[in-house]
Enzyme design. Structure first.
Site, PDB file in Angstrom:
ATOM      1  N   GLU A  25     -10.301 -15.398  46.857  1.00  0.00           N
ATOM      2  CA  GLU A  25     -11.377 -14.724  47.294  1.00  0.00           C
ATOM      3  C   GLU A  25     -11.976 -15.899  47.744  1.00  0.00           C
ATOM      4  O   GLU A  25     -13.291 -16.446  46.866  1.00  0.00           O
ATOM      5  CB  GLU A  25     -12.284 -13.897  45.608  1.00  0.00           C
TER       6      GLU A  25
ATOM      7  N   ASP B 152      -7.920  -5.614  38.485  1.00  0.00           N
ATOM      8  CA  ASP B 152      -9.265  -6.288  38.629  1.00  0.00           C
ATOM      9  C   ASP B 152     -10.175  -6.286  36.915  1.00  0.00           C
ATOM     10  O   ASP B 152     -10.913  -5.118  37.266  1.00  0.00           O
ATOM     11  CB  ASP B 152      -9.640  -6.840  40.143  1.00  0.00           C
TER      12      ASP B 152
ATOM     13  N   GLU C  48     -18.158  -6.085  33.026  1.00  0.00           N
ATOM     14  CA  GLU C  48     -18.670  -6.042  34.764  1.00  0.00           C
ATOM     15  C   GLU C  48     -18.325  -4.785  35.339  1.00  0.00           C
ATOM     16  O   GLU C  48     -18.845  -3.981  35.835  1.00  0.00           O
ATOM     17  CB  GLU C  48     -17.490  -7.226  35.475  1.00  0.00           C
TER      18      GLU C  48
HETATM   19  C1  BDP Z   1     -13.660  -9.978  39.742  1.00  0.00           C
HETATM   20  C2  BDP Z   1     -14.457 -10.785  39.924  1.00  0.00           C
HETATM   21  C3  BDP Z   1     -15.565 -11.871  40.303  1.00  0.00           C
HETATM   22  C4  BDP Z   1     -14.143 -12.403  39.968  1.00  0.00           C
HETATM   23  C5  BDP Z   1     -13.016 -12.468  40.307  1.00  0.00           C
HETATM   24  C6  BDP Z   1     -12.363 -13.544  38.956  1.00  0.00           C
HETATM   25  O1  BDP Z   1     -16.227  -9.859  40.439  1.00  0.00           O
HETATM   26  O2  BDP Z   1     -17.140 -12.106  39.866  1.00  0.00           O
HETATM   27  O3  BDP Z   1     -14.723 -13.879  40.311  1.00  0.00           O
HETATM   28  O4  BDP Z   1     -13.306 -11.205  39.027  1.00  0.00           O
HETATM   29  O5  BDP Z   1     -11.803 -12.788  38.312  1.00  0.00           O
HETATM   30  O6  BDP Z   1     -13.651  -9.207  39.193  1.00  0.00           O
HETATM   31  O7  BDP Z   1     -11.864 -14.610  39.995  1.00  0.00           O
END
Ligand code: BDP
Length: 697
Positions: free
Chosen positions: A288, A362, A390
Site C-alpha cells: 500500500e 484484510d 474497521e
Molecule cells: C487495512 C487498513 C489500512 C491499513 C492496512 C494495514 O484499511 O488503513 O494501513 O490495513 O494493515 O485494513 O497495513
C-alpha cells in the site's frame, strides 16, 4: 430542565432497582478492573523481596482483595522458603504464576509465586480476576504460563494525534507534551494491559513516518517505556524502511548496501541508549505504497535480516509484516502474501517473526485462515488480528470478536491435527519466539474503546494471546462478570448477546463468504457496487464478481487456484463447492444464484435470509438489553442502548443497500415475504460520509 430532571429520576430509579449505588461513576474508565477498595480491614499482603513490579503487584492486591482472603504472600520461586515447598514452578517460565494456599515459614498464607517478577504481577491479577468472576477465596489454586511470548498491541497512531482506523477518539499518546508530561492515563493503560497479560506495545502506525526515529521522538517513546516497564510492557516502534534516506541523507535504503545497514545499526544503538529494553521494530514494507526492499530488487528476508542485525546485539526483534500486495501484480490479491513469503521460509534471521494477518485479504468480518499458517514451519509466524472494528461497524456496532479470533486459531491447517494456534505458539517447531498482535481499539475516549462492549475485544485479545486455546464464550463470561458484576440475570443475557453479535454483523454485511463489500476509503457502510477505483483489488466488484448468473470468487483451478496454497487435505475440500463450508462458499467459488443450499433454499434466497437474520439478531440484542435496564448502571446502559439503536438502523441500511444492488445485477425478485429495500439503489449509492473517523483525508 424538566428533561434533565426526568433523566435524573430515571437514573435514580435504575439505581434503586439495581439495589446498589455504584461507588463511582460508571463511565467505563475502569474497564474490567472495577473492584473497589473493600470496606473493613485490609488483608495483609506480605512482600518477600523487592522490585518495582513486585510493589505494583502488592499494591493491586491491597487495593482490591477482600479481607476474607486472609494473608497473602508474594515471593519468587527462588526464595528459600518457597523452594523448600517444592512446588511445580519449573514449567512456569519467566512469566507464569502459581497461586496456592501453603504453610510458609510458620504461617498459613495464600502464596503467589513464579520465576520472575512479572509472573507475580500476572498471578496477582489472576487472583483478582478469579475473585471478581465469583471464584472462591477458600479453594483458590491457580497456575498458568503464557503459551505465546510476544503479546503485543499495534497502535496505528499517528504523530499528529490521529489514529488510523481508530474510533475511540484521538491517540492516547500526547506526543506534543511528551516526554515531560507523563499523563497518569499511560499508567492506567499499562495496568489494564498487564491485567490481561499483554507485554508489548507498538506505539506508532505501521504506515510510519520516519520522524518517529528522530532523537526528539525517541525521547518521547522512552518516556512511555519508563511508565510501562514496571508493568512488564516493552515498547516497539514501526520503522519506515526509507528512513536512511529521509533522516540519514543516504541515496538508497537498499538493505544490501553496507551504508544502509550501518545507519540502522547506529539508529538501533541510539534507541537502546534511551530505551535499554526496547523491543524492536515492526515493519510494513512494499505494501500500500510503503517503501521496502523490493524497491531495490532485494527480498523481504534481506530487509528483515538487515534490521534484525541492527537490533540483535541488544536482544531486539523484528516483526516483519506479510501483508503485501502490489498494484503491479495481476495475481489474486488473496494469493500474493503466500507467493512472496512461502519461498522465504528458512531465510529469516532467528530474531525475526513474520507477522501474518488472520486471513489472506484484510480483516474482513469473516475470512478463512491465512494459507501461510502451516506453510512456513521454519519461521515463527506472529498472527495479527484487528481489534479495532474497521470492517465491523466501527465503535458503534456491538460485535464481540472472541469468536472471530478463535475461529481462526482453532482452524486446522491440514497438517495432521495442527491448528493455527499450534502454529502461532510455535511449541511443536521449538521456535524461540512466538507472538500475537492486535491492532488496538484504544483512544482517548473516556471509556477507552468507544463503547463498553468494545472493551471486551481488547480483553479477549489479551487473554487469547496468553492462551490461544481459551474459549470465546468463557472469555465473554469472564469479562461480563468483571464488567457488570456476577449477577447471572445480567451475565447470561450479556454473554448471549456477545456470542451472537459477530455472526449478526457477518449476516447483515454479507454472509456466505462475501468479503470486501464496504464503502471506499473510510470503509463505513455498504458499497458492493463500487467498481471505479484505480486498482482492481480495491473494488468490491473484484471480490464478489456478481453477474446475472451467479456470485463469488472462483479460487479453484478454474479460477485463481488460491485453494492450492492450502495443505492438500484442506485444498481438496475447498476445491469442491459441496465440501466447502457454506459460510466460506463465495470466498472460494463462483456459484449460480439458483444453487441449492443445505437449507433447501436457493443461494439467492439463502443470502436474503442471512441479511434478514442479521437485522433480526440486532433487534434481539436490543430487546435483551432493554430488559437489562434495571440491572445495569444508567450511564453504561444508556450509551449501549443508543448504539444498539444505531446498529439496528444501520444493519437495515446494509441489508437494503446490498439487496438493492444484488437485484440490479441478477434481475431477481425477493423471495415471498421479504421486505423490499426502503430506497432505490441510486439513493444508497449517493450516501457520502466525508468526515468519517479513522480515515484522515
Ligand atoms: C487495512 C487498513 C489500512 C491499513 C492496512 C494495514 O484499511 O488503513 O494501513 O490495513 O494493515 O485494513 O497495513
Amino acid at each position: 430542565m424538566a428533561a434533565r430532571r426526568n433523566m435524573l429520576r430515571a437514573a435514580t430509579m435504575a439505581l434503586l432497582l439495581a439495589g446498589t449505588a455504584p461507588a463511582r461513576a460508571e463511565d467505563g474508565y475502569r474497564l474490567w478492573l472495577r473492584a473497589d477498595v473493600p470496606a473493613g480491614p485490609i488483608p495483609r499482603v506480605t512482600l518477600r523481596g523487592d522490585g518495582a513490579t513486585l510493589r505494583l503487584a502488592a499494591a493491586e492486591l491491597s487495593h482490591a482483595l477482600p479481607a476474607a482472603i486472609g494473608g497473602v504472600t508474594l515471593a519468587l520461586a527462588s526464595d528459600p522458603q518457597v523452594t523448600a515447598l517444592r512446588l511445580p514452578t519449573a514449567t512456569l517460565g519467566d512469566e507464569g504464576y502459581l497461586v496456592r494456599r501453603v504453610r510458609l515459614g510458620q504461617r498459613d498464607t495464600l502464596l503467589i509465586t513464579g520465576n520472575g517478577e512479572r509472573g507475580l504481577l500476572y498471578g496477582s491479577f489472576a487472583l483478582l480476576r478469579h475473585l471478581a468472576t465469583g471464584g472462591s477465596a477458600a479453594t483458590v489454586a491457580l497456575a498458568s504460563a503464557p503459551r505465546v511470548k510476544l503479546r503485543v498491541l499495534n497502535h496505528w497512531d499517528n504523530l499528529d494525534g490521529s489514529v488510523e482506523r481508530g474510533y475511540a477518539g484521538q491517540s492516547l499518546w500526547d506526543w506534543w507534551t511528551l516526554p515531560d508530561f507523563k499523563d497518569p492515563r499511560y499508567t492506567d493503560y499499562a495496568r489494564a494491559n498487564a491485567s490481561i497479560g499483554i507485554n508489548g506495545t507498538v506505539l506508532n502506525n505501521v504506515n510510519a513516518k520516519a520522524d518517529s526515529l528522530t532523537p526528539r521522538y525517541i525521547a518521547k517513546a522512552a518516556a512511555l517505556a519508563d511508565v510501562f516497564r514496571p508493568w512488564g510492557i516493552k515498547v516497539y516502534l514501526s520503522a519506515r524502511f526509507s528512513a536512511p534516506i529521509e533522516l540519514g541523507g543516504l541515496k538508497t535504503a537498499d538493505p544490501r548496501d553496507p551504508a544502509v545497514a550501518a545507519w540502522w545499526k547506529a539508529k538501533a544503538d541510539e534507541i537502546y541508549r534511551a530505551i535499554p529494553d526496547f523491543g524492536g521494530f515492526l515493519v510494513k514494507a512494499n505494501s500500500e505504497g510503503q517503501p521496502g526492499p523490493r524497491d531495490y530488487g532485494a527480498s523481504h528476508a534481506d530487509g528483515a535480516n538487515m534490521l534484525a542485525a541492527a537490533v540483535r546485539p541488544h536482544g531486539g526483534i523484528v516483526m516483519w509484516r506479510a501483508f503485501v500486495y502490489a498494484d503491479t501484480d495481476p495475481e489474486d490479491r488473496a494469493k500474493q502474501a503466500y507467493s512472496e513469503f512461502k519461498p522465504l521460509d528458512g531465510k529469516f534471521a532467528d530474531n525475526v517473526l513474520v507477522q501474518v494477518k488472520n486471513g489472506a485479504i484484510d480483516f474482513q468480518p469473516r475470512e478463512p485462515f491465512h494459507p501461510l499458517f502451516g506453510a512456513m514451519p521454519k519461521t515463527p509466524l506472529l498472527i495479527e488480528f484487528q481489534i479495532t472494528k474497521e470492517y465491523l461497524g466501527f465503535a458503534t456496532h456491538l460485535a464481540y470478536l472472541g469468536p472471530l479470533f478463535t475461529e481462526t486459531l482453532d482452524a486446522r491447517t491440514g497438517r495432521g491435527a495442527e491448528t493455527v494456534a499450534d502454529v502461532v505458539d510455535g511449541i511443536a517447531e521449538q521456535h524461540a519466539l512466538s507472538g500475537m498482535a492486535g491492532v488496538a481499539n484504544i483512544g482517548r475516549d473516556r471509556d477507552w474503546s468507544g463503547s463498553t462492549f468494545n472493551q471486551a475485544n481488547w480483553y479477549a485479545f489479551g487473554r487469547l494471546a496468553w492462551d490461544p486455546t481459551l474459549d470465546a464464550a468463557a472469555l465473554a463470561r469472564e469479562w461480563a462478570r468483571q464488567t457488570f458484576g456476577t449477577d447471572p440475570r445480567v451475565v447470561e443475557p450479556v454473554v448471549g448477546m456477545m456470542m451472537a453479535s459477530r455472526e449478526a454483523v457477518v449476516d447483515y454485511t454479507g454472509a456466505l463468504g462475501l468479503a470486501h463489500v464496504m464503502a471506499t476509503g473510510h470503509h463505513y457502510g455498504p458499497g458492493p457496487w463500487v467498481s471505479d477505483l484505480k486498482r482492481p483489488e480495491w473494488n468490491p466488484v473484484y471480490y464478489h464478481r456478481a453477474d446475472k448468473q451467479g456470485i463469488g470468487f472462483d479460487r479453484t483451478r478454474s479460477g485463481s487456484d488460491a485453494v492450492a496454497q492450502y495443505a492438500p487435505d484442506v485444498a481438496k475440500r475447498l476445491a469442491d463447492p459441496a465440501a466447502t463450508p457454506e459460510r466460506e462458499l463465495l470466498w472460494f467459488h463462483h456459484v449460480a444464484w439458483d444453487r441449492r443450499m443445505s437449507s433447501g433454499k436457493t443461494l439467492w434466497d439463502e443470502l436474503v435470509a442471512h441479511y434478514d437474520r442479521g437485522v433480526a439478531a440486532v433487534g434481539t440484542m436490543r430487546a435483551t438489553w432493554e430488559r437489562l435496564r434495571p440491572l445495569v448502571d444508567a450511564e453504561r446502559w444508556g450509551k449501549t442502548a443508543t448504539y444498539l439503536a444505531v446498529q439496528e438502523r444501520e444493519s437495515r441500511w446494509w441489508r437494503d443497500a446490498s439487496l438493492a444492488y444484488w437485484m440490479s445485477v441478477n434481475g431477481r425478485a425477493l423471495p415471498a415475504g421479504a421486505t423490499p429495500p426502503e430506497h432505490d439503489l441510486a439513493w444508497y449509492k449517493a450516501q457520502q460520509f466525508p468526515y468519517a473517523p479513522g480515515h484522515p483525508e
